[in-house]
Design an enzyme around this catalytic site. Structure first.
Site, PDB file in Angstrom:
ATOM      1  N   ASP A  51     -94.231  70.174  10.546  1.00 49.34           N
ATOM      2  CA  ASP A  51     -94.734  70.731  12.524  1.00 49.34           C
ATOM      3  C   ASP A  51     -94.991  71.220  13.369  1.00 49.34           C
ATOM      4  OD1 ASP A  51     -97.311  72.229  12.760  1.00 49.34           O
ATOM      5  OD2 ASP A  51     -98.498  71.337  11.996  1.00 49.34           O
ATOM      6  N   LYS A  77     -93.131  63.525   5.502  1.00 51.54           N
ATOM      7  CA  LYS A  77     -92.429  64.630   4.932  1.00 51.54           C
ATOM      8  C   LYS A  77     -92.930  65.639   6.432  1.00 51.54           C
ATOM      9  CE  LYS A  77     -90.413  64.263   0.417  1.00 51.54           C
ATOM     10  NZ  LYS A  77     -91.543  63.174  -0.189  1.00 51.54           N
ATOM     11  N   THR A 121     -97.711  68.462  17.255  1.00 49.59           N
ATOM     12  CA  THR A 121     -98.562  68.016  16.079  1.00 49.59           C
ATOM     13  C   THR A 121     -98.311  66.663  14.923  1.00 49.59           C
ATOM     14  OG1 THR A 121     -99.648  70.693  15.855  1.00 49.59           O
ATOM     15  CG2 THR A 121     -99.673  68.800  14.233  1.00 49.59           C
ATOM     16  N   ASP A 126     -93.291  58.309   3.840  1.00 48.27           N
ATOM     17  CA  ASP A 126     -92.469  59.211   2.965  1.00 48.27           C
ATOM     18  C   ASP A 126     -93.243  60.240   3.619  1.00 48.27           C
ATOM     19  OD1 ASP A 126     -91.167  61.240   1.909  1.00 48.27           O
ATOM     20  OD2 ASP A 126     -91.469  60.569   0.074  1.00 48.27           O
TER      21      ASP A 126
HETATM   22  P1  BMP Z   1     -90.447  58.839  -8.908  1.00 47.13           P
HETATM   23  O1  BMP Z   1     -88.967  58.569  -8.671  1.00 47.13           O
HETATM   24  O2  BMP Z   1     -91.786  58.390  -9.452  1.00 47.13           O
HETATM   25  O3  BMP Z   1     -90.100  60.277  -9.428  1.00 47.13           O
HETATM   26  O4  BMP Z   1     -90.618  59.637  -7.390  1.00 47.13           O
HETATM   27  C1  BMP Z   1     -89.977  59.957  -6.513  1.00 47.13           C
HETATM   28  C2  BMP Z   1     -90.125  59.644  -5.119  1.00 47.13           C
HETATM   29  O5  BMP Z   1     -89.666  60.175  -4.002  1.00 47.13           O
HETATM   30  C3  BMP Z   1     -91.661  60.957  -5.219  1.00 47.13           C
HETATM   31  O6  BMP Z   1     -92.531  59.727  -3.745  1.00 47.13           O
HETATM   32  C4  BMP Z   1     -91.354  61.593  -4.013  1.00 47.13           C
HETATM   33  O7  BMP Z   1     -91.799  61.783  -2.917  1.00 47.13           O
HETATM   34  C5  BMP Z   1     -89.944  61.352  -3.829  1.00 47.13           C
HETATM   35  N1  BMP Z   1     -88.966  62.121  -3.165  1.00 47.13           N
HETATM   36  C6  BMP Z   1     -88.794  63.537  -4.431  1.00 47.13           C
HETATM   37  O8  BMP Z   1     -89.100  62.833  -5.390  1.00 47.13           O
HETATM   38  N2  BMP Z   1     -87.874  63.679  -4.265  1.00 47.13           N
HETATM   39  C7  BMP Z   1     -87.165  64.629  -3.480  1.00 47.13           C
HETATM   40  O9  BMP Z   1     -86.658  65.537  -3.187  1.00 47.13           O
HETATM   41  C8  BMP Z   1     -87.730  64.111  -1.672  1.00 47.13           C
HETATM   42  C9  BMP Z   1     -88.910  62.855  -2.316  1.00 47.13           C
HETATM   43  O10 BMP Z   1     -89.306  62.254  -0.929  1.00 47.13           O
END
Ligand code: BMP
Length: 521
Positions: free
Chosen positions: A298, A295, A302, A293
């Site tokens: 850039d 994300k 890069t 993940d």
């Molecule tokens: P959690 O279910 O513990 O809240 O984790 C959600 C995960 O999904 C995290 O790793 C976060 O970075 C990712 N995430 C998110 O929560 N919302 C988004 O819109 C996009 C994500 O990648």
């Protein structure tokens, strides 16, 4: 002089046997070279070879309907025998034609006909076996082969293993004896050749069957869909832990329940390429995808470096990565290009909408731009991270994070919905769950519960749309199947994959289907 000696001396005279030092195709240096192609220039010898073979056939009582010559040298010999015996000839092409009938065996025959193979020389027997296999594939019976010379290099045994009896006019040892007796070669040359023959007994090259690693060779989109279908799981575990060791341990326990494991490699305190390879091995064994993940956000140049270089070398191990389209489509182009240097299938998910409060992605124009980008790079973009269904196309998997059965959010802006809301309400295909599982007392049990809940809702949803399509008389499914049979099977597309669906028909209930079962094939 006996007929056999006469034949050997004739062959020697036309230089079918050469003695010296010859490099064979295999690279081995051989003291003898046998070239039987020359016989086609000497009709008498050709006739004599065919006569010898005819005698053997008669004496051995082999019965046969057809004769198949192995190209090329044995073809004229086989032709003569066919004419002598008044038996039809078959011919095995070296390669199947790539036009017309694509036949590999030419000539007329009936299934179960007995066919004998004619060959000029046998070393390992592989070309006889290849020919026999083509004939067997056509339903013919092949139990015997006849050759002019047996080099006595294990060919007979190799053929025996395939239940083919080898008949030969000459053995190489007989040839050597005869040539020594008639003063054509010295004892020493003969000894040399015999030693070479005995020292080069050749087992049939074993067919190396490479079990194709379907996980690697099939495109990532297809692989994802297959995993979901096979494992009945549309659950992605977001393993937001800071220890890779712990993630590996957890994935060993939970891997069977998930279709994908999502990590953030930059929060790991113990990252190493060896350990990530270990995680990749678990993912292959337990059949789930690895999503980094990252994300990316850039410029293309890069991002290509971030994807392939540095400590993490993400492209080496992540099946999928997440990407913001904020910098423009060049970012996706760069990643796609960089992924082509990896010899496994790679893809990405575009971040279209975020689950956090006040996300600037809540903007229609932005989301439309993301969808356009996905369409332009649809070989590499296999889906979205989204909070709603963005397109009706089956092609894109909608992955929704921010899912929790009991909490509604955290203190830092995360907003949760339940699996049912994510799937039924928002059109998610894949549900991404992190802390709901990680913070639970029993992670394995909780993961199982999420898997079941998510897949059940997903199935229900798709089955109810299946029901409505069934009740519509214009439904293509109804047209494809026979309405009044009690049980029919048809294929429908769910999750972009093809499912075999059993339709149970009950005529008592308004001529409508009363139950629909989805069976994975
Ligand atoms: P959690 O279910 O513990 O809240 O984790 C959600 C995960 O999904 C995290 O790793 C976060 O970075 C990712 N995430 C998110 O929560 N919302 C988004 O819109 C996009 C994500 O990648």
């Amino acid at each position: 002089m006996g007929a056999i000696d006469q034949l050997i001396l004739q062959l020697f005279d036309i230089e079918a046997f050469k003695f010296g030092s010859f490099k064979l195709k295999s690279g081995i240096q051989s003291p003898i070279y046998i070239d039987l192609r020359v016989i086609i220039s000497y009709p008498d010898i050709l006739r004599s070879v065919a006569n010898h073979m005819n005698n053997i056939l008669q004496n051995s009582n082999v019965s046969f309907n057809e004769i198949c010559g192995v190209p090329y040298t044995a073809l004229p010999i086989a032709s003569i025998i066919c004419v002598d015996y008044k038996r039809p000839m078959l011919l095995r092409r070296k390669e199947a034609k790539n036009y017309g009938t694509k036949k590999i065996i030419e000539g007329k025959f009936r299934p179960n006909d007995r066919c004998i193979i004619i060959e000029d020389i046998v070393t390992t027997g592989s070309s006889v076996i290849e020919t026999a296999e083509s004939l067997w594939a056509e339903g013919l019976q092949v139990t015997d082969a006849i050759v002019l010379i047996d080099r006595e290099q294990h060919g007979e045994k190799n053929l025996q293993e395939k239940n083919i009896r080898l008949h030969r006019v000459l053995k190489i040892s007989e040839v050597l004896d005869c040539l020594v007796r008639h003063g054509k070669i010295t004892e020493e040359v003969s000894k040399n050749v015999s030693e070479f023959i005995h020292g080069n007994q050749m087992q049939l090259p074993t067919l190396k069957i490479e079990i194709e690693d379907k996980n690697i060779s099939i495109p990532i989109r297809q692989r994802f869909q297959t995993i979901i279908k096979e494992k009945k799981s549309n659950l992605c575990l977001s393993a937001d832990l800071t220890s890779l060791d712990e993630i590996i341990e957890l994935s060993n326990l939970i891997g069977k329940n998930i279709c994908m494991l999502k990590i953030h490699c930059d929060i790991l305190t113990d990252f190493s390429m060896d350990k990530i390879q270990e995680l990749k091995d678990v993912s292959r064994r337990l059949n789930f995808l690895l999503l980094e993940d990252r994300k990316f956000a850039d410029i293309g140049n890069t991002v290509a470096l971030q994807y392939t270089k540095g400590l993490f070398q993400i492209a080496e191990w992540a099946d999928l990565v997440t990407v913001h389209v904020l910098p423009g489509e060049g970012i996706v182009q760069a990643l796609e290009q960089a992924a082509q240097t990896i010899n496994e299938s790679r893809g990405c998910l575009l971040i279209a909408q975020m689950s956090s409060k006040g996300a600037l992605t809540n903007n229609e124009d932005y989301v439309n731009g993301v969808i356009k980008c996905a369409e332009k790079y649809s070989d590499f973009v296999i889906g979205f991270i989204s909070q709603s269904r963005l397109t009706t196309s089956d092609k894109y998997l909608h992955c929704t994070p921010g899912v929790h059965l009991t909490n509604t959010g955290d203190q830092l802006g995360q907003q949760y919905v339940t699996p049912r809301q994510a799937i039924d309400g928002r059109g998610a295909d894949i549900v991404i769950v992190g802390r709901a599982i990680l913070d639970s007392i029993n992670r394995v049990k909780t993961a199982e519960a999420y898997q079941q809940e998510c897949y059940q809702v997903y199935e229900e949803l798709h089955l109810s749309s299946l029901y409505s399509s069934l009740s519509s008389p214009s439904s293509s499914i109804i047209r494809e199947t026979h309405l009044f049979t009690t049980r029919t099977f048809t294929k429908v597309n769910l999750l972009g994959g093809s499912f075999n669906v059993k339709l149970y028909h009950n005529t008592n209930v308004n001529n409508s289907y009363t139950s629909v079962d989805v069976e994975t094939e």
